[in-house]
Design an enzyme around this catalytic site. Structure first.
Site, short mmCIF file in Angstrom:
data_model
loop_
_atom_site.label_atom_id
_atom_site.label_comp_id
_atom_site.label_asym_id
_atom_site.label_seq_id
_atom_site.Cartn_x
_atom_site.Cartn_y
_atom_site.Cartn_z
N GLU A 31 49.90 40.13 35.03
CA GLU A 31 50.85 41.61 35.54
C GLU A 31 51.53 41.09 36.44
OE1 GLU A 31 49.14 45.40 35.73
OE2 GLU A 31 51.13 46.26 35.81
N ARG A 256 34.00 37.82 36.15
CA ARG A 256 35.09 37.63 37.34
C ARG A 256 34.49 37.00 38.21
NH1 ARG A 256 39.41 41.46 36.64
NH2 ARG A 256 40.02 41.57 38.92
N LYS A 266 44.37 42.80 43.84
CA LYS A 266 45.86 42.85 44.08
C LYS A 266 46.32 44.07 44.93
CE LYS A 266 47.48 41.42 40.03
NZ LYS A 266 48.12 41.31 38.83
P1 ATP Z 1 43.00 42.60 40.25
O1 ATP Z 1 42.19 43.49 39.44
O2 ATP Z 1 42.66 41.50 41.22
O3 ATP Z 1 44.20 43.03 40.79
P2 ATP Z 1 44.18 42.07 37.56
O4 ATP Z 1 43.05 41.56 36.73
O5 ATP Z 1 44.54 43.52 37.62
O6 ATP Z 1 43.53 41.64 39.02
P3 ATP Z 1 45.92 40.60 36.13
O7 ATP Z 1 47.32 39.98 36.66
O8 ATP Z 1 45.85 41.61 35.10
O9 ATP Z 1 45.25 40.90 37.48
O10 ATP Z 1 45.14 39.32 35.52
C1 ATP Z 1 45.36 38.26 34.75
C2 ATP Z 1 44.27 37.81 34.26
O11 ATP Z 1 43.52 37.18 35.40
C3 ATP Z 1 43.29 38.48 33.33
O12 ATP Z 1 42.98 37.96 32.35
C4 ATP Z 1 42.20 38.98 34.58
O13 ATP Z 1 41.06 39.14 33.62
C5 ATP Z 1 42.26 37.55 35.13
N1 ATP Z 1 41.38 37.84 36.73
C6 ATP Z 1 41.94 38.65 37.37
N2 ATP Z 1 41.13 38.45 38.55
C7 ATP Z 1 40.00 37.87 38.24
C8 ATP Z 1 38.80 37.49 38.80
N3 ATP Z 1 38.43 37.54 40.09
N4 ATP Z 1 37.94 36.36 38.36
C9 ATP Z 1 38.18 35.91 36.92
N5 ATP Z 1 39.37 36.50 36.47
C10 ATP Z 1 40.25 37.19 36.90
MG MG Z 2 45.20 44.38 35.91
#
Ligand code: ATP
Ligand code: MG
Length: 543
Positions: A31, A256, A266
């Site tokens: 995102e 994760r 984020k």
């Molecule tokens: P955050 O929660 O850290 O803000 P997010 O999951 O909201 O991150 P996205 O942009 O939605 O961020 O993530 C894109 C992809 O990266 C998703 O498939 C998510 O599952 C993966 N991802 C994000 N953080 C992690 C992590 N710490 N370990 C593994 N995969 C991750």
């Molecule tokens: Mg997200």
């Protein structure tokens, strides 16, 4: 590492063997609401590496269905970070490109009696949802007839309702044990400017509706996501099935990745940036990929780190040491080794002739000839590190300079300290020493042993440097406090010192090993008269 096995690889293998798919297609779906962090690196690297392993492809798809938080600058930064990691997406797509298709699919649901426009307030919807213990109850709008729903949904799209006035909900099962199946919201009204579709839409799809359709449109075979989406999988499958998508992607969740004492979400990173406690998303203390890059981390180190953490079905938190040692492993044979003085103190060699100097050719690396060599200078006036000198040798383990004690200067001569000069405040400002010309490095001199070897820089060969040293951003262990109150205000420290002039000609982002100190990166704030060096990691862990 390449051949490391994991449960997802096994699933893909079977799917190819059983001819369920002829080609593996994955996607990384960020995102664009912030910069990527090291946790995202797991998702990126696994998606690209798994597809590559089977000769498949990977798309980059921006999951831009939430216009209020998304921005063009994040779109750009994400693309750069992925490229920096060494990956080239087969396609770059935007979920917002599919808004028209998603709308059509929502209409299919309505026509099948599987979606309805709901005018309940958010509080009422929440109440209808119930809880884990309490079954949900039907919305009074649940049985609105299809033709009316079609009309209302079109009115939603045409901006006839106010923000929050109504939503489109799936009609699934208000008594489902899975909360996600209790008539989830599919569309909401937002009069927001979208970075891509501008003012075209006033209704926006929810993630759970949009994501499976995006995957299906692109023919994604395996849709990898992190564990928190496990409970959403039944809804994912429901959407693909009921919207009658031709391609059926399979969602697979993985754990994760977290790093001890590192804030990764984020949302928090954005708070740090907005609070100005850090200098931006690429602040070298940030766990963002752009921060790690500026600090000096290499794509190879990050990739090895990610692969060494494996891929499993549970969330895991690893120690920051693992990331640091990946960097040391990567740079140990690759980085030029040079001499630098971080906290300089002047040494005058009293028995060395005024005006004389010697050039000594020294390889940049003891066992990597490809890195070549340079000349260092030995002369009457030198700098050594303040911490390499004490007045009196404290014990036999002390292997540095002291009054009456002799050490070797790396690649040069033995020197002995004889006297110190103080300033009016009583600080030592200069050491007077003598050298022994018989002891030149490489001469085979072995009549006596020095008390250790220390680095030095001749004043004729000294280039000014600002050294940046970093500690974790968040130090306070008290997790009950707000993150910003736990901020480590000592997390960025600087020192003014010197380095061999040869380094002045290297490019920004060149990595160095400073002998006896650590690995450093040439920061973009450097100019031709003054270097800025970021400590990436010390040679050995110091805190
Ligand atoms: P955050 O929660 O850290 O803000 P997010 O999951 O909201 O991150 P996205 O942009 O939605 O961020 O993530 C894109 C992809 O990266 C998703 O498939 C998510 O599952 C993966 N991802 C994000 N953080 C992690 C992590 N710490 N370990 C593994 N995969 C991750
Ligand atoms: Mg997200």
């Amino acid at each position: 590492m390449e051949n490391q096995s994991n449960f997802i690889k096994t699933i893909m293998e079977n799917d190819l063997e059983n001819k369920k798919h002829t080609k593996i297609i994955t996607r990384f779906p960020p995102e664009p609401n912030g910069f990527l962090h090291i946790g995202h690196a797991r998702a990126i690297i696994q998606n690209f590496e798994l597809a590559k392993h089977f000769g498949g492809t990977t798309n980059l798809r921006y999951d831009d269905t939430n216009p209020e938080k998304e921005e063009e600058k994040y779109v750009k930064a994400i693309k750069e970070d992925i490229k920096w990691l060494g990956y080239d997406p087969n396609h770059v797509f935007f979920a917002s490109d599919y808004f028209g298709e998603m709308y059509k699919r929502a209409v299919i649901l309505i026509k099948k009696g599987l979606a309805y426009v709901d005018f309940s307030t958010p509080e009422e919807i929440n109440k209808q949802r119930g809880s884990f213990e309490v079954k949900g109850t039907n919305s009074p709008y649940r049985d609105t007839e299809v033709s009316k729903n079609l009309e209302l949904f079109e009115d939603m799209k045409n901006g006839k309702f106010k923000e929050g006035e109504c939503v489109l909900r799936a009609k699934i099962d208000m008594e489902s044990p899975n909360m996600n199946m209790r008539d989830p919201i599919l569309y909401r009204i937002l009069f927001a400017y979208h970075h891509n579709t501008k003012d075209e839409w006033v209704i926006y799809p929810m993630y759970d509706f949009a994501h499976p359709i995006e995957d299906a449109i692109e023919g994604i075979t395996h849709s990898l996501c992190s564990l928190e989406f496990e409970d959403h999988r039944p809804l994912y499958d429901w959407v693909v099935r009921e919207t009658e998508m031709e391609n059926v992607p399979r969602q697979i969740e993985f754990g994760r990745l977290g790093i001890e004492d590192t804030v990764m979400s984020k949302r928090y990173l954005l708070r740090l940036v907005e609070s100005k406690l850090v200098r931006g998303w690429d602040d070298p203390r940030m766990p963002t990929l752009s921060g790690l890059r500026r600090r000096g981390y290499t794509p190879a180190a990050i990739k090895n780190f990610i692969l060494s953490t494996g891929l499993s079905k549970v969330n895991s938190t690893v120690s920051a040491d693992m990331l640091e040692s990946s960097l040391r492993d990567d740079l140990n044979d690759k980085a030029r080794r040079v001499m630098a003085v971080i906290d300089p103190i002047k040494v005058t060699i009293t028995n060395y002739p005024e005006g004389k100097y010697e050039m000594i050719d020294v390889p940049f690396h003891p066992n990597n000839e490809d890195l070549g060599s340079r000349s260092i200078v030995f002369s009457k006036e030198l700098y050594i590190d303040r911490e390499d000198f004490v007045l009196e040798k404290p014990n036999k383990h002390y292997k540095r300079l002291a009054l009456g004690i002799e050490v070797r200067l790396f690649n040069a001569y033995f020197i002995k300290a004889n006297e110190v000069i103080y300033d009016k405040d009583g600080n030592i400002v200069e050491i007077l020493a003598t050298y022994d010309e018989e002891t030149k490095s490489g001469s085979g001199f072995d009549a006596r042993k020095p008390n250790g070897t220390i680095q030095f820089v001749s004043s004729l060969n000294a280039h000014p440097v600002t050294y940046n040293f970093f500690e974790p951003l968040i130090m306070d262990e008290d997790k009950s406090k707000d993150l910003l109150d736990r901020f480590n205000h000592n997390s960025w420290q600087t020192k003014e010192g010197f380095i061999e002039k040869t380094v002045a000609y290297l490019k920004v982002n060149e990595k160095l090993q400073l002998i006896r100190h650590g690995f450093f990166n040439i920061d973009e704030d450097s100019d031709k008269d003054h270097l800025v060096l970021n400590e990436i990691v010390p040679l050995k862990k110091s805190y």
